[in-house]
Scaffold this motif. Structure first.
Motif, PDB file in Angstrom:
ATOM      1  N   GLU A 176      39.413  41.577  38.168  1.00 53.19           N
ATOM      2  CA  GLU A 176      39.302  40.145  37.888  1.00 53.19           C
ATOM      3  C   GLU A 176      39.997  39.311  38.948  1.00 53.19           C
ATOM      4  OE1 GLU A 176      37.304  38.837  35.668  1.00 53.19           O
ATOM      5  OE2 GLU A 176      36.719  40.920  35.250  1.00 53.19           O
ATOM      6  N   LYS A 177      41.150  39.815  39.430  1.00 52.77           N
ATOM      7  CA  LYS A 177      41.861  39.092  40.483  1.00 52.77           C
ATOM      8  C   LYS A 177      40.985  38.985  41.723  1.00 52.77           C
ATOM      9  CE  LYS A 177      46.035  38.041  38.949  1.00 52.77           C
ATOM     10  NZ  LYS A 177      46.527  36.648  38.938  1.00 52.77           N
ATOM     11  N   GLY A 178      40.367  40.104  42.089  1.00 56.50           N
ATOM     12  CA  GLY A 178      39.518  40.109  43.268  1.00 56.50           C
ATOM     13  C   GLY A 178      38.338  39.162  43.138  1.00 56.50           C
ATOM     14  N   LYS A 179      37.721  39.142  41.956  1.00 56.49           N
ATOM     15  CA  LYS A 179      36.579  38.249  41.735  1.00 56.49           C
ATOM     16  C   LYS A 179      36.993  36.790  41.859  1.00 56.49           C
ATOM     17  CE  LYS A 179      33.694  41.260  38.871  1.00 56.49           C
ATOM     18  NZ  LYS A 179      33.069  41.468  37.543  1.00 56.49           N
ATOM     19  N   ALA A 180      38.209  36.482  41.424  1.00 53.41           N
ATOM     20  CA  ALA A 180      38.695  35.101  41.513  1.00 53.41           C
ATOM     21  C   ALA A 180      38.802  34.638  42.962  1.00 53.41           C
ATOM     22  CB  ALA A 180      40.047  34.985  40.817  1.00 53.41           C
ATOM     23  N   PHE A 181      39.003  35.589  43.875  1.00 48.10           N
ATOM     24  CA  PHE A 181      39.150  35.243  45.296  1.00 48.10           C
ATOM     25  C   PHE A 181      37.843  35.380  46.068  1.00 48.10           C
ATOM     26  CE2 PHE A 181      43.563  35.757  44.156  1.00 48.10           C
ATOM     27  CZ  PHE A 181      44.233  34.858  44.972  1.00 48.10           C
ATOM     28  N   GLY A 182      36.793  35.882  45.425  1.00 43.81           N
ATOM     29  CA  GLY A 182      35.498  35.957  46.101  1.00 43.81           C
ATOM     30  C   GLY A 182      34.913  37.347  46.226  1.00 43.81           C
ATOM     31  N   MET A 183      35.566  38.368  45.664  1.00 45.75           N
ATOM     32  CA  MET A 183      35.049  39.731  45.728  1.00 45.75           C
ATOM     33  C   MET A 183      33.736  39.835  44.959  1.00 45.75           C
ATOM     34  SD  MET A 183      36.967  43.138  44.307  1.00 45.75           S
ATOM     35  CE  MET A 183      36.621  42.683  42.591  1.00 45.75           C
ATOM     36  N   THR A 184      32.767  40.567  45.507  1.00 48.95           N
ATOM     37  CA  THR A 184      31.476  40.735  44.845  1.00 48.95           C
ATOM     38  C   THR A 184      31.336  42.102  44.182  1.00 48.95           C
ATOM     39  OG1 THR A 184      30.455  41.540  46.897  1.00 48.95           O
ATOM     40  CG2 THR A 184      30.338  39.166  46.458  1.00 48.95           C
ATOM     41  N   ASP A 185      32.024  43.112  44.702  1.00 44.83           N
ATOM     42  CA  ASP A 185      31.941  44.473  44.159  1.00 44.83           C
ATOM     43  C   ASP A 185      33.346  45.059  44.060  1.00 44.83           C
ATOM     44  OD1 ASP A 185      28.800  45.344  44.514  1.00 44.83           O
ATOM     45  OD2 ASP A 185      29.467  43.993  46.097  1.00 44.83           O
ATOM     46  N   PHE A 186      33.576  45.891  43.037  1.00 43.81           N
ATOM     47  CA  PHE A 186      34.883  46.528  42.856  1.00 43.81           C
ATOM     48  C   PHE A 186      34.712  48.030  42.676  1.00 43.81           C
ATOM     49  CE2 PHE A 186      38.268  48.129  40.062  1.00 43.81           C
ATOM     50  CZ  PHE A 186      39.391  47.802  40.829  1.00 43.81           C
ATOM     51  N   ALA A 224      31.182  35.548  54.251  1.00 46.14           N
ATOM     52  CA  ALA A 224      30.715  36.919  54.038  1.00 46.14           C
ATOM     53  C   ALA A 224      29.728  36.966  52.881  1.00 46.14           C
ATOM     54  CB  ALA A 224      31.901  37.840  53.761  1.00 46.14           C
ATOM     55  N   ALA A 225      28.667  37.758  53.045  1.00 39.06           N
ATOM     56  CA  ALA A 225      27.643  37.851  52.009  1.00 39.06           C
ATOM     57  C   ALA A 225      28.044  38.818  50.908  1.00 39.06           C
ATOM     58  CB  ALA A 225      26.320  38.295  52.634  1.00 39.06           C
ATOM     59  N   ARG A 226      28.808  39.840  51.270  1.00 43.18           N
ATOM     60  CA  ARG A 226      29.229  40.841  50.288  1.00 43.18           C
ATOM     61  C   ARG A 226      30.644  41.290  50.608  1.00 43.18           C
ATOM     62  NH1 ARG A 226      25.837  46.354  48.766  1.00 43.18           N
ATOM     63  NH2 ARG A 226      26.741  46.643  46.683  1.00 43.18           N
ATOM     64  N   ILE A 227      31.492  41.311  49.585  1.00 45.14           N
ATOM     65  CA  ILE A 227      32.897  41.696  49.763  1.00 45.14           C
ATOM     66  C   ILE A 227      33.227  42.772  48.741  1.00 45.14           C
ATOM     67  CG2 ILE A 227      35.282  40.904  49.837  1.00 45.14           C
ATOM     68  CD1 ILE A 227      34.166  38.048  50.301  1.00 45.14           C
ATOM     69  N   ILE A 228      33.463  43.986  49.218  1.00 49.04           N
ATOM     70  CA  ILE A 228      33.760  45.121  48.354  1.00 49.04           C
ATOM     71  C   ILE A 228      35.270  45.342  48.315  1.00 49.04           C
ATOM     72  CG2 ILE A 228      33.372  47.587  47.976  1.00 49.04           C
ATOM     73  CD1 ILE A 228      30.814  47.276  49.722  1.00 49.04           C
ATOM     74  N   GLY A 229      35.840  45.304  47.128  1.00 45.67           N
ATOM     75  CA  GLY A 229      37.270  45.537  46.958  1.00 45.67           C
ATOM     76  C   GLY A 229      37.529  46.934  46.427  1.00 45.67           C
ATOM     77  N   ILE A 230      38.537  47.612  46.975  1.00 42.48           N
ATOM     78  CA  ILE A 230      38.892  48.965  46.545  1.00 42.48           C
ATOM     79  C   ILE A 230      40.344  48.981  46.111  1.00 42.48           C
ATOM     80  CG2 ILE A 230      39.152  51.386  47.222  1.00 42.48           C
ATOM     81  CD1 ILE A 230      36.764  49.180  49.129  1.00 42.48           C
ATOM     82  N   ASP A 231      40.602  49.397  44.868  1.00 41.49           N
ATOM     83  CA  ASP A 231      41.968  49.475  44.361  1.00 41.49           C
ATOM     84  C   ASP A 231      42.012  50.433  43.170  1.00 41.49           C
ATOM     85  OD1 ASP A 231      44.578  47.407  44.811  1.00 41.49           O
ATOM     86  OD2 ASP A 231      44.596  48.605  42.979  1.00 41.49           O
TER      87      ASP A 231
END
Length: 242
Positions: free
Chosen positions: A148-158, A134-141
Motif C-alpha cells: 500500500e505504501k508503494g502504491k501511494a507513491f506511484g508503484m504499479t506492481d508489487f 514511468a509507465a510501469r513501476i515494479i516494487g520488490i519487498d
C-alpha cells in the motif's frame, strides 16, 4: 531553519558547477568525524568527541560548517503549508531515492522501472520514477505492508519474493516474469544488500542489440568466403567459427 547534510556544496569548484555531480572537491565527503580544519568542537569529561558524518545530528546542539547546510525557503516556514517534520526527510533517504531516476538515470517518459527495497530510499525512487513519467513501476519487498505504501507513491506492481509461489526464483527472474522475459529499462537497488546489486543488473534490459550485428557464420577453413561475404550489402558482421 536549516537542514544538515553530510555532502557539502561550495558552489564554486568544478564538480559543484558542472550540474553532473554533487561530490564537492573543496569540501570532500569525509567520515573522519572531524571538522574540515581537522578539529572537533565537542568533548565530554576532557575527551574529544567526533562529529558523525560531519553533522552530529544526535546531539541537541551542533557546530557545522556552513557548506554542509541547506537553508529552507522562508515562505516554506511562514506559510505553514509544509510541516517541519516532513522537511527532515529531504536531507537523506527519500531524496537519495528521488534523485536516482531524476538526476542520475534521467529516466525517460514511458520507461519500465523496478525498485528493490521499499524503505525511505526505495519509496523515493518510486516517486521519482512516477514524476519522470514511468509507465510501469515494479516494487520488490519482503514486507507485504509495503504494498500500500508503494502504491501511494506511484508503484504499479508489487512482488514479495518470500511468497511460497516465488520460491526458488531470483528477484531478477521475478521481475522478468512481469515483463515478458525482457526485464526493465531501469532497476534501482535500494536495500544495500550486496547480492541484490547483481540482481538489479540481471533484471535490466540489454542496451545493445548484438544479435542484429551477426549476419553470417563460416568455419575457419572458409575464411576466404568470409571476405567475400563482407562485400554483400546485407552483411554486417561475419563470425569465424574456429
Amino acid at each position: 531553519m536549516v537542514i544538515p547534510t553530510f555532502v557539502s556544496e561550495c558552489q564554486e569548484c568544478e564538480n559543484c558547477v558542472s550540474g553532473k555531480t554533487n561530490m564537492c572537491l573543496k569540501y570532500p565527503l569525509s567520515f573522519t568525524g572531524l571538522m574540515p580544519d581537522g578539529t572537533s568542537r565537542m568533548s565530554t569529561k576532557g575527551q574529544k568527541l567526533y562529529h558523525v558524518s560531519s553533522c552530529s545530528t544526535w546531539s541537541e546542539y551542533m557546530v557545522v560548517n556552513v557548506n554542509y547546510l541547506v537553508k529552507l525557503p522562508p515562505n516554506m516556514i511562514t506559510s505553514g503549508s509544509f510541516p517541519l517534520p516532513h522537511a527532515s526527510f529531504l536531507s537523506c533517504g527519500f531524496s537519495t531515492g528521488f534523485g536516482a531516476p531524476w538526476k542520475e538515470a534521467k529516466l525517460e517518459k514511458g520507461s519500465t522501472v523496478a525498485v528493490i527495497g521499499l524503505g525511505a530510499v526505495g519509496l523515493g525512487a518510486v516517486e521519482g520514477a512516477r514524476v519522470q513519467g514511468a509507465a510501469r513501476i515494479i516494487g520488490i519487498d519482503k514486507n507485504d505492508k509495503k504494498r500500500e505504501k508503494g502504491k501511494a507513491f506511484g508503484m504499479t506492481d508489487f512482488v514479495n519474493p518470500d511468497h511460497h509461489h516465488h520460491h526458488h526464483k531470483s528477484v531478477s527472474q521475478l521481475i522478468k516474469n512481469l515483463t515478458a522475459g525482457m526485464g526493465v529499462d531501469y532497476c534501482f537497488e535500494c536495500t544495500g544488500f550486496a547480492p541484490f546489486i547483481n540482481e538489479a543488473l540481471e533484471a535490466t534490459k540489454l542496451d545493445m542489440q548484438l544479435d542484429q550485428l551477426l549476419t553470417h557464420q563460416v568455419p575457419l577453413v572458409d575464411i576466404n568466403q568470409a571476405l567475400e561475404l563482407l562485400k554483400h550489402p546485407d552483411c554486417v558482421k561475419v563470425l569465424i567459427k574456429i
